[in-house]
Design a protein around this motif. Structure first.
Motif, PDB file in Angstrom:
ATOM      1  N   ALA A  85       0.831  -1.207   0.000  1.00  0.00           N
ATOM      2  CA  ALA A  85       0.000   0.000   0.000  1.00  0.00           C
ATOM      3  C   ALA A  85       0.866   1.258   0.000  1.00  0.00           C
ATOM      4  CB  ALA A  85      -0.936  -0.007   1.207  1.00  0.00           C
ATOM      5  N   LEU A  86       1.942   1.243   0.770  1.00  0.00           N
ATOM      6  CA  LEU A  86       2.832   2.401   0.847  1.00  0.00           C
ATOM      7  C   LEU A  86       3.627   2.587  -0.438  1.00  0.00           C
ATOM      8  CD1 LEU A  86       3.974   1.868   4.527  1.00  0.00           C
ATOM      9  CD2 LEU A  86       2.693   3.846   3.675  1.00  0.00           C
ATOM     10  N   VAL A  87       4.115   1.503  -1.002  1.00  0.00           N
ATOM     11  CA  VAL A  87       4.839   1.592  -2.276  1.00  0.00           C
ATOM     12  C   VAL A  87       3.930   2.193  -3.350  1.00  0.00           C
ATOM     13  CG1 VAL A  87       5.824   0.236  -4.172  1.00  0.00           C
ATOM     14  CG2 VAL A  87       6.481  -0.263  -1.811  1.00  0.00           C
ATOM     15  N   ASP A  88       2.710   1.680  -3.442  1.00  0.00           N
ATOM     16  CA  ASP A  88       1.776   2.164  -4.449  1.00  0.00           C
ATOM     17  C   ASP A  88       1.428   3.635  -4.232  1.00  0.00           C
ATOM     18  OD1 ASP A  88       1.784  -0.337  -5.584  1.00  0.00           O
ATOM     19  OD2 ASP A  88      -0.165  -0.940  -4.763  1.00  0.00           O
ATOM     20  N   LYS A  89       1.289   4.049  -2.972  1.00  0.00           N
ATOM     21  CA  LYS A  89       0.946   5.445  -2.698  1.00  0.00           C
ATOM     22  C   LYS A  89       2.088   6.377  -3.101  1.00  0.00           C
ATOM     23  CE  LYS A  89      -2.219   6.867  -1.449  1.00  0.00           C
ATOM     24  NZ  LYS A  89      -3.344   7.509  -2.173  1.00  0.00           N
ATOM     25  N   VAL A  90       3.319   6.011  -2.782  1.00  0.00           N
ATOM     26  CA  VAL A  90       4.455   6.856  -3.167  1.00  0.00           C
ATOM     27  C   VAL A  90       4.532   6.961  -4.690  1.00  0.00           C
ATOM     28  CG1 VAL A  90       6.971   7.069  -3.160  1.00  0.00           C
ATOM     29  CG2 VAL A  90       5.776   6.350  -1.080  1.00  0.00           C
ATOM     30  N   ARG A  91       4.387   5.860  -5.372  1.00  0.00           N
ATOM     31  CA  ARG A  91       4.431   5.886  -6.838  1.00  0.00           C
ATOM     32  C   ARG A  91       3.297   6.688  -7.420  1.00  0.00           C
ATOM     33  NH1 ARG A  91       6.018  -0.555  -7.680  1.00  0.00           N
ATOM     34  NH2 ARG A  91       8.281  -0.296  -7.468  1.00  0.00           N
ATOM     35  N   GLU A  92       2.141   6.636  -6.806  1.00  0.00           N
ATOM     36  CA  GLU A  92       1.001   7.418  -7.264  1.00  0.00           C
ATOM     37  C   GLU A  92       1.257   8.911  -7.116  1.00  0.00           C
ATOM     38  OE1 GLU A  92      -3.208   8.561  -5.271  1.00  0.00           O
ATOM     39  OE2 GLU A  92      -2.810   6.405  -5.399  1.00  0.00           O
ATOM     40  N   VAL A  93       1.863   9.294  -5.989  1.00  0.00           N
ATOM     41  CA  VAL A  93       2.094  10.716  -5.706  1.00  0.00           C
ATOM     42  C   VAL A  93       3.203  11.297  -6.572  1.00  0.00           C
ATOM     43  CG1 VAL A  93       2.891  12.345  -3.954  1.00  0.00           C
ATOM     44  CG2 VAL A  93       1.195  10.598  -3.359  1.00  0.00           C
TER      45      VAL A  93
END
Length: 312
Positions: free
Chosen positions: A302-310
């Protein structure tokens, strides 16, 4: 190189959890640098390391002292229940009918049922929640409440009562950026008198009466795996995209099978994996929240995906 800064609350999450998540993030996404900050401390070293780089700051609860300029911040914070309900409705999430109690409030039992829940708009740990006959719900000025009553600081709300069965129960679905870390079911102590129907109260529930709040010290907790309830909890997170960690309280109507979200813990004080409350809950009830769905693995992704999204 993008950075992820995890803000640690010593009283609410174990440092080992965050260190393990950091290790997993860096192994899975080497392009992301992970740093851990302490909530109540300034950290010039982290400021220096992240200068000029895209940085995402994630704090499960509201940050007290640590701040990082020129970063994207996700943090927990208290939201009034009325604001939560408005967001649910806008997102198409089922929530029981509700109304802020004002001087002109008069509720019709034909629309609301024989009993309604009356609760503070802003309070914690079920403080101030009572069951009342619908026709008796009236506005009370804040100054008329006892000194320690949350009704002195925020309005009171009437909410349609959802009958969950003979003993009150609810589900707590805890999500990180919309992904379920763990799910539990809470049922009131069966030593109380059972509530045989949604209209079965003898006036307002009192000593020996049927409880309407299930999360008491003597309540029984079990792991939950109901797919429809978990899916609703994950959908409920969409109403709060700026808050990383949420605990959603969901109920199923015992007669109709309908699901409703009662409220969400937006403060983020729900990392039951390693908080004192969480450890005690797991020991007392004989289950392991880490292994239910592999919580740290889900948190990592979830954290990896959020950083990549941002950062794009």
């Amino acid at each position: 190189m993008p950075n992820l800064v995890l803000v640690h609350w010593p009283e609410r999450q174990s440092l080992e959890d965050f260190e393990e998540i950091a290790r997993r993030v860096e192994a899975r996404a080497p392009e992301i640098g992970v740093l851990i900050a302490e909530n109540k401390e300034e950290n010039p070293e982290i400021v220096e390391k992240t200068a000029g780089q895209p940085t995402v700051v994630v704090s499960m609860m509201e940050i007290r002292r640590f701040r990082l300029e020129h970063s994207t911040v996700f943090e927990g914070h208290d939201l009034p229940k009325s604001e939560q309900y408005r967001r649910y409705r806008a997102a198409g999430i089922p929530v029981p009918d509700w109304e802020v109690i004002g001087p002109d409030t008069k509720l019709d039992p034909k629309d609301w049922g024989a009993y309604v829940i009356v609760k503070p708009d802003l309070a914690r740990k079920a403080a101030g929640i009572v069951i009342k006959k619908t026709g008796r719900v009236r506005y009370a000025a804040p100054e008329t409440y006892p000194e320690d009553h949350p009704g002195r600081k925020a309005p009171m709300i009437a909410q349609k009562f959802v009958y969950t069965g003979r003993w009150a129960n609810h589900y707590r679905i805890t999500t990180l950026f919309g992904r379920t870390l763990f799910a539990i079911r809470c049922e009131a102590d069966r030593g109380f008198r059972p509530l045989e129907s949604r209209d079965g109260f003898k006036g307002a529930a009192g000593v020996g009466g049927a409880p309407v709040v299930s999360n008491k010290k003597t309540s029984h907790y079990t792991l939950a795996s109901d797919e429809d309830i978990i899916a609703l909890g994950e959908k409920a997170h969409s109403a709060f995209p700026d808050i990383p960690l949420l605990g959603h309280d969901i109920v199923r109507d015992a007669d109709t099978g309908e699901l409703f979200v009662l409220e969400s813990n937006t403060r983020g004080d729900v990392w039951l994996l390693s908080s004192g409350t969480g450890r005690s809950l797991q020991v007392t009830n004989g289950f392991d929240l880490y292994s239910q769905f592999d919580a740290l693995e889900i948190a990592t992704q979830a954290l990896v995906d959020k950083v990549r999204e941002v950062v794009g």
